[in-house]
Structures are given as C-alpha cells and as structure tokens.
Design an enzyme around this catalytic site. Structure first.
Site, short mmCIF file in Angstrom:
data_model
loop_
_atom_site.label_atom_id
_atom_site.label_comp_id
_atom_site.label_asym_id
_atom_site.label_seq_id
_atom_site.Cartn_x
_atom_site.Cartn_y
_atom_site.Cartn_z
N VAL A 263 0.84 -1.20 0.00
CA VAL A 263 0.00 0.00 0.00
C VAL A 263 0.87 1.25 0.00
O VAL A 263 0.66 2.17 -0.79
CB VAL A 263 -0.94 -0.01 1.22
CG1 VAL A 263 -1.87 1.21 1.17
CG2 VAL A 263 -1.76 -1.28 1.27
N TYR A 264 1.86 1.27 0.88
CA TYR A 264 2.76 2.43 0.94
C TYR A 264 3.49 2.62 -0.39
O TYR A 264 3.58 3.73 -0.92
CB TYR A 264 3.76 2.23 2.08
CG TYR A 264 4.80 3.31 2.19
CD1 TYR A 264 4.54 4.46 2.92
CD2 TYR A 264 6.04 3.18 1.57
CE1 TYR A 264 5.50 5.46 3.03
CE2 TYR A 264 7.00 4.17 1.66
CZ TYR A 264 6.72 5.30 2.40
OH TYR A 264 7.68 6.30 2.50
N GLY A 265 4.02 1.54 -0.95
CA GLY A 265 4.76 1.63 -2.21
C GLY A 265 3.90 2.12 -3.36
O GLY A 265 4.36 2.88 -4.22
#
Length: 504
Positions: free
Chosen positions: A338-340
């Site tokens: 999700v962060y990436g």
C-alpha cells in the site's frame, strides 16, 4: 474533534496563542541572552562599577579569531589615517570593513575549494600519464578528458556560487507532518538557516510542544553563534497550526494561515506520510489502507494544489517538494504494497505536473531522503530489516542537514534532491563492515541515542567536519569527472597488459 490550535513563536520571545488555547496552562520558554548583551543597573542605566568593563568589539574579535585579526589590526595601524576616518564615519566604516571581510573570506573559500579540486584531479592526471607508458594517443585522451572535466566543473561551480549569493536571505517555508522525525529535523535546519517556518500536524498539543523545542534549539544556537550566524538566526521564526492533510478545508486553512503569518510562501514540503508496518496486503484493514492512501497520496495532491494556487500569483513564484519513498521508481515493495503504491503514484503525479506547469512560476520537485531512522520506517520492522538499516540508514538530523541547503537554492522545475548521492553510496559500500551494529545490536535492540539526547549537543555536532562533509563540498559532476578519469586509467591498464590477467 478538538478545535484547531494556532501557536506563534519567534526568536524574539513573543508568544501568543489562539483563543482556543487560553485556558490551557503553558510555560514561557526561557530565553538566553546574547554574549553582546550588557547588564544595566536600575539607577539611570549606569553599569555597575564593581564589574570590569567589557572588552570592545575589536578586542573580542581579536581574542576569538587570533592571528588573523591581529594582522588586520596591524595593517590598520600602519594606515594611520584610517583611525580618524573610523571616528568620523563611526559605525559605517566598521560595517564596510566587516562586509569586505565577509566577501574576502567567501571568495577565499571558493578559491580554496577550486584549488583542492584541481590538485586532486591533477594527481589522477599524473597517474594516468604514468600508466600510459608514453603512448601519445593515450596521453592525448587523458589530457582532453581532464581539461573537459575542469571546464565543466568550473562552470558548474561558478553557477552554484552565483545562485547561493543571489538567493541569500530568509525563506518562507511550510512543512506538513513536521512535529517529529524527518519533518521536525527539516524545520529545525531551515530555522538554523534563518528562515521562517510554518509547522503543521494533526495534534495541536504536538504543534505547541514542537514549537517550544525548536525555540530552545534556536536560543542554544544564539548562545554559541558568532556575529554573522547570530544575525542570521535573529531572522528565524517558527509558527504552527493543526492540520489534517486529508481534509480539504484543513489544507485551505493552513494556506491562509501561512499567508497571514509569512506574507508569501517560498517553499512548500509535503512531508506528511504514514505506514502501518511490514505485512502482506491481506493483513491490512480497511482503515489502514484508507489512512495510508489518504495521507500519502490524497494529502499530497490537496496540498500541492493549494500551494500552487498561491505561488502562481506571487511575483517570485515558489517551489513545491513531494517526498520520494520505497516504490517511487515502480519497483516492488513486498510487505509494504500500500505504501509503495502511493509513492509510485506520486512519481506519476510529479511527471504530470511538470508538463502542466511548464510556463508556470511554480517549480515542482522531489526530495528523496533515503532510509531515515524514524517511527515510520521502524514500525513493524524485523530483525533482518534492522540489520540492513545499520548499513544504509541515517538519523533525521543528518539527512536534513544535507537536503535543506539544496532545497533553499533550487531553481527551475523538476529537480530531484537526493540524500544518497554517489559519494555517500560509495562511502556506505566501503565502510559496510564498520557500520555493523551502528544503530541496532545483534538482537535488534536500538543502540542510538534518543532525539532529546542527540539534540542536546546539536551545536557541537554541527561544528564537526567529517569525511562525508568534505566529499559533499564538491558537486556530483566533480565526482563524475574524477570517476571518469579513473575508468580511463583502468582501461589503459587492461589494454596495455601483454597477456591475460592473473586468474582469467
């Protein structure tokens, strides 16, 4: 929901708060007096006769600077008539002398760097000539490579010096997510450069606490700074307000607050970001995914839009920075999908903005801090992750000290301000064995000092001159030129060898 809190605090000690905070007790930060402050008695402002008279400005400088100022005093004594001129013009003559000294030392520093660079590349040039064995063609190749590097490096260096002098003066800076970690370190570094900073966070209490801490850092700097640095620090100002970057109304309030307090916005840094640890996507809750995407991606979109709306109507425009992270280049980020994905989306957002703002006065840039030891990085990290952090991670203060000077002099649009420059990557690889256990021991326990302990001696650490600082004195192009010459030398060695190399 708690009411938004607004706190104002500058180095002059003025503190006021919004009506929402009047009911809350607070401690006024203690201010340290400058060394030049004179204590006056109550009877008509006369100084106490029991204390010895303070040294004059000239005497204090001679004591602090040593032989250099003694030499200057001797030259002024030989001039003779200069003393009468000094008395006639008073402070104007002294200010003119100080300005001339500042220009002289600035020029001398740049010339010294240039000479050292020339000597370093000259050594490589001489080694190349020795390795060529007198081959005229090889000597010509080496000579032109060296000459081209000198010309290009001189042009780049001269341009950097001109940019630094043309852009001198305080900047007006807004930093989101700046009450801890890298954002807080960036705010501190901008303040130490004499800039005026607006910090923002969801929590009003965190904003108030951070402002008090930053004010203490500035006062510590004033207590040890010399005259020039003290004059710079006196321009510093820090104010703050609560803001949730996921909410459009909060972002608009932040922009209006910054305009009211600073008048204009020169630099806007979208630093607010979050991560929910290292785990597979199926283990992330709906709330986790929504919060990561809203803060990292939607928040940057909203803040960039509002900042550009303000800057495009300013005479000097402005610059917006979005923070790179793992996944920005499109590479996979297992356990942080999700962060990436949000960081990869920001890279596409950056590319689109570059085309949209071609004729705009607003510059859009990216800043890549690398891997920084913050709560965002350490949340959910495993023992194996921490062992890797020992090699490539740095403290927030170290990263901010490198990024801020480059952000302050950026121009145009589409620049990438990276912490992991080629010299730093080379240094990390060479010293990999030494870096083991630098931040975490074999069991994954942190061995580095807490932020409060690190900042307590920040003035002393800033005065140190490390090998990495020496490498950063030169532009990346200089190191590319030196590396190119080393490649040429390696080619000469391989091509001039009569037979196969050992082991081949």
């Amino acid at each position: 929901m708690a009411a938004a809190a607004v706190v104002h605090l500058s180095v002059h000690g003025r503190l006021r708060r919004s009506p929402e905070l009047h009911a809350r007790p607070y401690h006024r930060p203690s201010l340290l007096r400058c060394r030049a402050f004179k204590q006056e008695a109550d009877n008509g402002g006369e100084e106490a006769s029991s204390s010895p008279p303070p040294p004059t400005t000239a005497e204090a400088r001679r004591r602090r600077k040593g032989p250099l100022y003694k030499l200057k005093a001797a030259i002024q004594g030989l001039a003779g008539s200069r003393s009468a001129a000094a008395e006639a013009y008073g402070g104007e003559y002294q200010r003119a002398v100080e300005k001339a000294e500042e220009i002289f030392f600035s020029v001398a520093t740049q010339v010294g760097r240039y000479v050292i660079t020339m000597m370093s590349s000259g050594v490589v040039l001489g080694v190349g000539f020795q390795l060529s064995g007198g081959d005229s063609q090889m000597n010509t190749l080496i000579w032109y490579s060296w000459l081209g590097g000198v010309i290009i490096g001189t042009m780049i260096g001269a341009n950097s010096v001109l940019e630094e002098h043309c852009k001198a003066g305080p900047r007006n800076v807004v930093i989101t997510g700046s009450t801890r970690g890298l954002g807080k370190a960036l705010a501190r570094e901008f303040l130490l450069s004499g800039d005026r900073v607006v910090i923002a966070s969801r929590s009003p209490e965190s904003v108030l606490q951070t402002i008090n801490e930053l004010e203490e850092n500035i006062q510590e700097g004033l207590s040890v700074a010399k005259k020039k640095q003290r004059e710079i620090l006196l321009h510093a100002k820090v104010v703050g307000t609560s803001c949730d970057v996921c909410k459009p109304e909060d972002v608009k309030k932040l922009v209006n607050f910054a305009k009211d307090e600073l008048g204009s916005i020169d630099i806007w840094i979208n630093n607010a970001g979050t991560n929910k640890g290292f785990r597979p996507l199926v283990n992330f809750s709906d709330e986790d995914i929504s919060q990561i995407v809203s803060t990292n991606l939607v928040g940057s979109l909203l803040c960039t839009r509002e900042a550009m709306n303000v800057m495009q109507h300013q005479q000097k425009g402005g610059h917006v920075f979005n923070m790179d992270g793992a996944g920005s280049g499109g590479s996979s980020t297992p356990l942080t999908a999700v962060y990436g994905s949000t960081k990869c989306g920001l890279r596409q957002f950056q590319a689109s903005l570059l085309k949209e703002s071609r004729r705009s006065k607003v510059g859009v840039h990216t800043a890549s801090p690398g891997m920084v030891l913050t709560d965002l990085l350490l949340s959910g990290s495993s023992l194996r992750n921490k062992q890797m952090f020992n090699l490539i991670c740095e403290l927030p203060e170290t990263v901010a000290r490198t990024l801020v000077p480059r952000m302050r002099v950026v121009k145009g649009s589409g620049k990438a301000i990276n912490y992991l420059t080629p010299p730093r990557i080379l240094l990390a690889l060479v010293t990999a064995w030494v870096r083991r256990g630098r931040w975490f021991d074999e069991e994954g326990r942190a061995v580095y000092a807490a932020e409060a302990d690190r900042i307590r001696n920040w003035a002393e650490s800033r005065a140190r001159f490390s090998f990495t600082d020496a490498m950063e004195m030169y532009t990346e192009n200089t190191w590319v030129s030196v590396f190119s010459l080393s490649v040429v030398c390696a080619f000469i060695i391989l091509s001039s060898s009569g037979g196969p190399l050992p082991g081949t």
